[in-house]
Design an enzyme around this catalytic site. Structure first.
Site, PDB file in Angstrom:
ATOM      1  CG  LEU A 115       9.911 -17.170  -3.166  1.00  9.05           C
ATOM      2  CD1 LEU A 115       9.690 -17.299  -1.656  1.00  9.05           C
ATOM      3  CD2 LEU A 115      10.530 -15.797  -3.465  1.00  9.05           C
ATOM      4  NE  ARG A 159      -7.764   0.850   5.561  1.00 11.75           N
ATOM      5  CZ  ARG A 159      -7.705   2.186   5.631  1.00 11.75           C
ATOM      6  NH1 ARG A 159      -7.891   2.797   6.779  1.00 11.75           N
ATOM      7  NH2 ARG A 159      -7.453   2.902   4.550  1.00 11.75           N
ATOM      8  CB  ILE A 160      -6.968  -7.069   7.740  1.00 11.86           C
ATOM      9  CG1 ILE A 160      -6.494  -7.220   9.194  1.00 11.86           C
ATOM     10  CG2 ILE A 160      -6.753  -8.359   6.958  1.00 11.86           C
ATOM     11  CD1 ILE A 160      -5.102  -7.726   9.394  1.00 11.86           C
ATOM     12  CD1 TRP A 216     -12.968  -6.135  -8.625  1.00  9.37           C
ATOM     13  CD2 TRP A 216     -12.371  -5.363 -10.628  1.00  9.37           C
ATOM     14  NE1 TRP A 216     -12.311  -7.150  -9.288  1.00  9.37           N
ATOM     15  CE2 TRP A 216     -11.941  -6.702 -10.527  1.00  9.37           C
ATOM     16  CE3 TRP A 216     -12.108  -4.664 -11.823  1.00  9.37           C
ATOM     17  CZ2 TRP A 216     -11.255  -7.360 -11.552  1.00  9.37           C
ATOM     18  CZ3 TRP A 216     -11.427  -5.323 -12.842  1.00  9.37           C
ATOM     19  CH2 TRP A 216     -11.011  -6.652 -12.701  1.00  9.37           C
ATOM     20  CG  HIS A 232      -0.673   1.874  -9.204  1.00  6.99           C
ATOM     21  ND1 HIS A 232      -0.822   1.633  -7.862  1.00  6.99           N
ATOM     22  CD2 HIS A 232      -1.809   2.519  -9.593  1.00  6.99           C
ATOM     23  CE1 HIS A 232      -1.985   2.116  -7.462  1.00  6.99           C
ATOM     24  NE2 HIS A 232      -2.610   2.661  -8.485  1.00  6.99           N
ATOM     25  NE  ARG A 275      -4.833   6.489  -6.861  1.00  4.63           N
ATOM     26  CZ  ARG A 275      -4.632   6.350  -5.547  1.00  4.63           C
ATOM     27  NH1 ARG A 275      -4.439   7.408  -4.801  1.00  4.63           N
ATOM     28  NH2 ARG A 275      -4.645   5.166  -4.996  1.00  4.63           N
ATOM     29  CG  ASP A 299      -2.061   0.991   1.097  1.00  2.00           C
ATOM     30  OD1 ASP A 299      -2.412   1.370  -0.048  1.00  2.00           O
ATOM     31  OD2 ASP A 299      -2.592   1.414   2.137  1.00  2.00           O
ATOM     32  NE  ARG A 312      -1.400   6.683   1.259  1.00  2.00           N
ATOM     33  CZ  ARG A 312      -1.306   5.789   2.229  1.00  2.00           C
ATOM     34  NH1 ARG A 312      -0.946   6.168   3.435  1.00  2.00           N
ATOM     35  NH2 ARG A 312      -1.570   4.520   1.991  1.00  2.00           N
TER      36      ARG A 312
END
Ligand code: IPE
Ligand code: IPE
Ligand code: MG
Length: 246
Positions: free
Chosen positions: A129, A192-193, A67, A35, A31, A18, A22
């Site tokens: 992995l 938060r999750i 979405w 990404h 934005r 996340d 920002r």
């Protein structure tokens, strides 16, 4: 319940990547720029996991709720996934990474779905992995899809309702075949999750950092793992009991 003492290196790490928006905003960029910049951080954590001996890494790339973002941002993210799949899979394959996508893959268009399936098939034999990318994924979706499989098995007469217990239902959850989730990391400062691995997170150690995802690097992961190594995992027991059994 007896639990073997977990090793100091987490077997399975999950990350909510996340803070891209920002990060971009601070640079007066769109934005999507954030990404894109996040791709480097993905490479960094994969390298670090290979080096540290982590067995499985699960990355939250796109939630079932994402979405709802503006259409142009969703479009930019889909474009980014396609480009990343076209460019990164060779390298991951060379490193012995097994790639897997989890989530409601049917929600994606065919071109992207085909690329995801091709990447999974191509890397299926690798064992250095396991990297799981959660896309159109929600923890509640996962619990629902597992419940549906349980119900279908009962309807076929292959299972009795009383036989459904935590272990049995857990077998249908995404990632059930992997080591248990040891360390759950979220970058970007929110604590938060956000509907990530709800079932699997039950006894994971949580680690929150203010670092925005594009800035997250190998040293950041090392710090998270060092923090994890200092935790005492009690699974409901007392500290004294844990000390005796270890
Ligand atoms: C996470 O970064 C990436 C996705 C959800 C796809 P955000 O886009 O949520 O970045 P912030 O939280 O707005 O900074
Ligand atoms: C969670 O981030 C999803 C991903 C990182 C893919 P969000 O930025 O969408 O989470 P909320 O909405 O702020 O909780
Ligand atoms: Mg966010």
């Amino acid at each position: 319940m007896t639990q073997a003492k977990a090793p100091t290196v987490p077997r399975h790490v999950a990350i909510v990547m996340d803070g891209n928006g920002r990060w971009a905003k601070a640079r007066h960029r769109p934005r999507s720029f954030g990404h894109n910049a996040g791709r480097k951080a993905v490479r960094e954590v994969i390298e670090a996991c290979l080096r540290e001996g982590v067995q499985a890494l699960t990355l939250f790339a796109f939630s079932s709720e994402n979405w709802q973002r503006p259409q142009d941002e969703v479009g930019a993210l889909m474009g980014l996934f396609v480009r990343a799949l076209d460019k990164e899979v060779d390298e991951l394959h060379r490193h012995g990474v097994r790639l897997r996508f989890i989530g409601d893959l049917d929600a994606f268009d065919e071109a992207l779905r085909e690329r995801m399936h091709a990447a999974m098939t191509r890397t299926a034999g690798n064992d250095k992995l396991q990297v799981n990318i959660a896309v159109s994924y929600g923890g509640r979706w996962d619990i629902v899809q597992a419940s549906r499989q349980a119900a279908a098995t009962v309807a076929r007469g292959e299972l009795r309702v009383e036989q459904i217990d935590e272990a049995r239902l857990g077998q249908w959850m995404s990632l059930a075949e992997l080591p248990p989730l040891d360390l759950f990391i979220r970058t970007g400062g929110e604590c938060r999750i956000s509907n990530f691995l709800l079932w699997q997170v039950a006894y994971a150690e949580l680690y929150f950092t203010d670092t925005l995802w594009p800035d997250f690097d190998q040293a950041c992961l090392r710090r998270a793992i060092e923090d994890y190594a200092r935790r005492e995992r009690r699974y409901g027991r007392t500290g004294e009991q844990v000390a005796i059994s270890s």
